[in-house]
Write a protein that holds these residues in place. Structure first.
Motif, PDB file in Angstrom:
ATOM      1  N   SER A  96       0.827  -1.210   0.000  1.00  0.00           N
ATOM      2  CA  SER A  96       0.000   0.000   0.000  1.00  0.00           C
ATOM      3  C   SER A  96       0.859   1.257   0.000  1.00  0.00           C
ATOM      4  CB  SER A  96      -0.929  -0.008   1.199  1.00  0.00           C
ATOM      5  OG  SER A  96      -1.917  -0.980   1.005  1.00  0.00           O
ATOM      6  N   GLN A  97       0.137   2.358  -0.147  1.00  0.00           N
ATOM      7  CA  GLN A  97       0.751   3.685  -0.256  1.00  0.00           C
ATOM      8  C   GLN A  97       1.761   3.949   0.862  1.00  0.00           C
ATOM      9  OE1 GLN A  97      -2.246   6.586   0.353  1.00  0.00           O
ATOM     10  NE2 GLN A  97      -1.351   8.033  -1.091  1.00  0.00           N
ATOM     11  N   ARG A  98       3.001   4.210   0.473  1.00  0.00           N
ATOM     12  CA  ARG A  98       4.093   4.348   1.432  1.00  0.00           C
ATOM     13  C   ARG A  98       3.880   5.445   2.464  1.00  0.00           C
ATOM     14  NH1 ARG A  98       6.307   0.600   2.591  1.00  0.00           N
ATOM     15  NH2 ARG A  98       6.991   1.923   4.278  1.00  0.00           N
ATOM     16  N   LEU A 103       3.707   6.976   8.095  1.00  0.00           N
ATOM     17  CA  LEU A 103       3.212   7.857   9.155  1.00  0.00           C
ATOM     18  C   LEU A 103       2.145   7.176  10.023  1.00  0.00           C
ATOM     19  CD1 LEU A 103       2.792  11.614   8.120  1.00  0.00           C
ATOM     20  CD2 LEU A 103       3.604  10.695  10.294  1.00  0.00           C
ATOM     21  N   GLU A 104       1.964   5.880   9.741  1.00  0.00           N
ATOM     22  CA  GLU A 104       0.964   5.095  10.481  1.00  0.00           C
ATOM     23  C   GLU A 104      -0.376   5.809  10.543  1.00  0.00           C
ATOM     24  OE1 GLU A 104       2.431   3.341  14.077  1.00  0.00           O
ATOM     25  OE2 GLU A 104       4.095   2.396  13.016  1.00  0.00           O
ATOM     26  N   GLN A 105      -0.877   6.158   9.329  1.00  0.00           N
ATOM     27  CA  GLN A 105      -2.133   6.898   9.262  1.00  0.00           C
ATOM     28  C   GLN A 105      -3.335   6.005   8.981  1.00  0.00           C
ATOM     29  OE1 GLN A 105      -0.557   9.749   6.338  1.00  0.00           O
ATOM     30  NE2 GLN A 105      -0.984  11.354   7.861  1.00  0.00           N
ATOM     31  N   GLY A 106      -3.130   4.691   9.103  1.00  0.00           N
ATOM     32  CA  GLY A 106      -4.270   3.801   8.905  1.00  0.00           C
ATOM     33  C   GLY A 106      -4.570   3.562   7.445  1.00  0.00           C
ATOM     34  N   ALA A 107      -3.562   3.152   6.675  1.00  0.00           N
ATOM     35  CA  ALA A 107      -3.750   2.915   5.240  1.00  0.00           C
ATOM     36  C   ALA A 107      -4.507   1.615   4.997  1.00  0.00           C
ATOM     37  CB  ALA A 107      -2.381   2.836   4.557  1.00  0.00           C
ATOM     38  N   TYR A 108      -5.151   1.499   3.819  1.00  0.00           N
ATOM     39  CA  TYR A 108      -5.768   0.242   3.393  1.00  0.00           C
ATOM     40  C   TYR A 108      -4.679  -0.833   3.368  1.00  0.00           C
ATOM     41  CZ  TYR A 108      -7.215  -3.310   0.020  1.00  0.00           C
ATOM     42  OH  TYR A 108      -7.476  -4.502  -0.605  1.00  0.00           O
TER      43      TYR A 108
END
Ligand code: ADP
Ligand code: MG
Length: 555
Positions: A96-98, A103-108
């Motif tokens: 998934s999107q790096r 930033l541990e922003q809760g990516a898929y």
């Protein structure tokens, strides 16, 4: 994605094993369009086992394609197992999107996959830009096959997968790595040392491992054994490298080799737990010669008196070139003794297989399996389980190299369907997978993959209704089944029916023999449910001694 497919094709990859989903679905379509076969699975772990087996059988990396997060982790299990077993493979996973992961922003499906893989596999790389894809593929390929082969992880970001480049510019970047698996020549000194030690031996033995099978130098192994007349002992996946019934086969004299050999030449075999790490029964005065590509392997359990670093082909070439001038000192009674012992032990073993017991035991079932497989020696045998593994290995003689694939160094369960598929796809040969009922459970759903791709694979399930056996002592206060109990009445053949396979349910050795012969001859997907007695088989098969002591007391 187009560049990735082109780069893989360009280095000679023509099959990919995997399971699609975001962000790699398109990748599989594009690969197919580029002429790369895509074998689509039901579980990534099995796709990975297929890629690993493909790598072992062909000396080129098997390729696994996985989705991000869980798909990646499921597949990683197989990539790690491949690394442990020295099979070359490349796991390519979309990630998934790096920015959002970092930033541990809760990516898929957000997971820092590269860092998870690192440390568990032979090498791991991330590719962020489309123009780097050819370099990444070349590096992954080299890392997988050169030196000690292993599993490589290639992390391809969603952004990179979706990036667009000018077609002609991309084509210009493609290249084929020169000599990706360079020969490693042994030093003359190490070869002389090994030969001197071999010549001094009164009771020498050659121990063949799956590294020797992998190296595909079958004629050179044969020449070494037959010119020297030294008895050989094959590890399980080296069975067939020399025929099991060869006059110099010491396969039935394992303890004698361990206890009495004064010099043992290990060829592509590690002195690990499968060989009591060189301790236990081994002759404490015995000395070792070891041919291996990895110098870090030497001395890890017993001092190696004559280490020979090199690829097996180069090392054997150097040894064979000097053999004519070598005067061996072997005691003629040594070989004769092993041959006499083998005769007695083999006759005794056949007695074990003779009773046509019904309900079947592992042994009466194997009496039928042995006959059919030995009559079809060019069939690849995949084998896992506990008793089903141990007893099949001991019963079925192998006559051709690389025709036995099993759960190998880690003795894991859950490689059956994947390895059978990889073997069938990589070689086009018929495959028979002899599976314990528990072992089959780990990968059973991928029997449907065998059917979808119409592969010449017969799955034989030894159903004794449990892990080890179906009569585990039940200590439950809630009426639950024992932890080792499965279902002795389960009809696995009906599972095969669901996917259109040819299926059989057999209760006698005679039925099993004719079903297996028919199934192998059909070259179609087949499944045979072999009904065993629930009490056939013992706790942990042959390796119960590895349990912590209290567990043995309870069961
Ligand atoms: P087994 O379980 O059959 O004993 P192992 O997997 O323990 O086999 O050992 C295989 C060994 O073979 C490993 O130490 C590996 O480094 C070595 N090996 C693999 N391929 C080659 C090769 N082409 N040349 C030399 N050594 C090799
Ligand atoms: Mg079982």
């Amino acid at each position: 994605m187009y560049i990735l497919a082109r780069a893989l094709k360009n280095v000679g990859i023509d099959v990919m094993y995997g399971l699609v989903g975001i962000p790699v679905t398109e990748m599989a379509y594009i690969a197919q369009a580029q002429g790369i076969r895509f074998i689509s699975f039901r579980h990534e772990q099995q796709a990975g086992m297929a890629a690993a087996t493909h790598g072992f059988l062909t000396k080129t990396p098997g390729v696994l394609l996985t989705v991000s997060s869980l798909g990646f982790i499921n597949g990683l299990t197989a990539t790690v197992n491949a690394t442990v077993n020295c099979y070359p493979m490349i796991q390519i996973s979309g990630s998934s999107q790096r920015e959002t992961i970092d930033l541990e922003q809760g990516a898929y499906e957000g997971l820092d996959q590269l860092n998870v893989a690192k440390g568990l596999v032979k090498a791991a790389y991330r590719v962020n830009r489309p123009e780097d894809i050819p370099t990444a593929v070349a590096r992954a390929y080299r890392a997988a096959v050169s030196g000690r082969p292993g599993g490589v992880y290639l992390d391809v970001t969603t952004a990179c997968l979706g990036a667009v480049m000018n077609h002609d510019d991309a084509e210009k970047l493609l290249f084929k790595p020169v000599d990706p698996c360079p020969a490693v020549q042994p030093s003359a000194e190490s070869v002389d040392r090994a030969l001197q030690l071999l010549a001094s031996a009164r009771q020498p033995a050659i121990l063949l491992g799956k590294g020797a099978a992998y190296a595909q130098v079958d004629d050179k192994i044969k020449q070494l054994v037959e010119t020297t007349g030294i008895p050989f002992y094959p590890m399980s996946m080296a069975k067939g490298l020399m025929p099991d019934n060869h006059p110099l086969s010491a396969i039935s004299a394992r303890s004698t080799i361990m206890e009495k050999a004064d010099v043992v030449m290990l060829i592509g075999a590690r002195l690990n737990w499968l060989l009591s790490r060189g301790h236990g029964k081994w002759n404490p005065q015995g000395q070792f010669i070891q041919l291996d590509i990895d110098p870090g392997e030497f001395d890890c359990n017993r001092p190696i008196a004559a280490p020979v670093v090199g690829d097996i082909e180069s090392s054997l070439d150097a040894i064979l070139a000097k053999l004519p001038g070598l005067k061996l000192n072997m005691d003629p009674a040594w070989v004769k003794g092993i041959q006499d012992e083998s005769k007695v032990k083999n006759a005794k073993f056949l007695e074990r297989l003779a009773p046509q017991t019904v309900p079947m035991t592992h042994w009466s079932a194997l009496s039928a399996v042995k006959k059919v497989l030995e009559a079809n020696p060019d069939t690849i045998l995949v084998n896992e389980g506990a008793n089903t593994l141990d007893d099949t290995r001991d019963s079925v003689d192998m006559f051709l190299p690389r025709h036995r694939i099993d759960c190998a160094t880690w003795a894991i369960m859950g490689m059956g369907m994947g390895s059978a598929i990889g073997a069938a796809v990589a070689t086009g040969k018929s495959v028979v997978a002899v599976e314990g009922d528990s072992a089959f459970g780990f990968s059973g759903m991928d029997f449907s993959t065998i059917c979808r791709f119409n592969l010449p694979v017969t799955v034989v399930i030894f159903n004794n209704g449990g892990i080890y056996n179906g009569i585990g002592e039940n200590l439950s206060k809630d009426g639950d089944p024992a932890p080792t109990t499965l279902d002795v009445k389960a009809r696995y053949d009906k599972l095969g029916d669901a996917f259109g396979a040819q299926t059989y349910y057999v209760t006698t050795p005679a039925q099993l023999g004719s079903a297996l012969a028919e199934a192998v001859a059909s070259k179609k997907p087949c499944l045979i449910d072999v009904q065993l007695a629930a009490d056939s088989g013992k706790e942990s098969g042959h390796i119960g001694y590895l349990n912590p002591a209290p567990l043995i007391d309870i069961v």
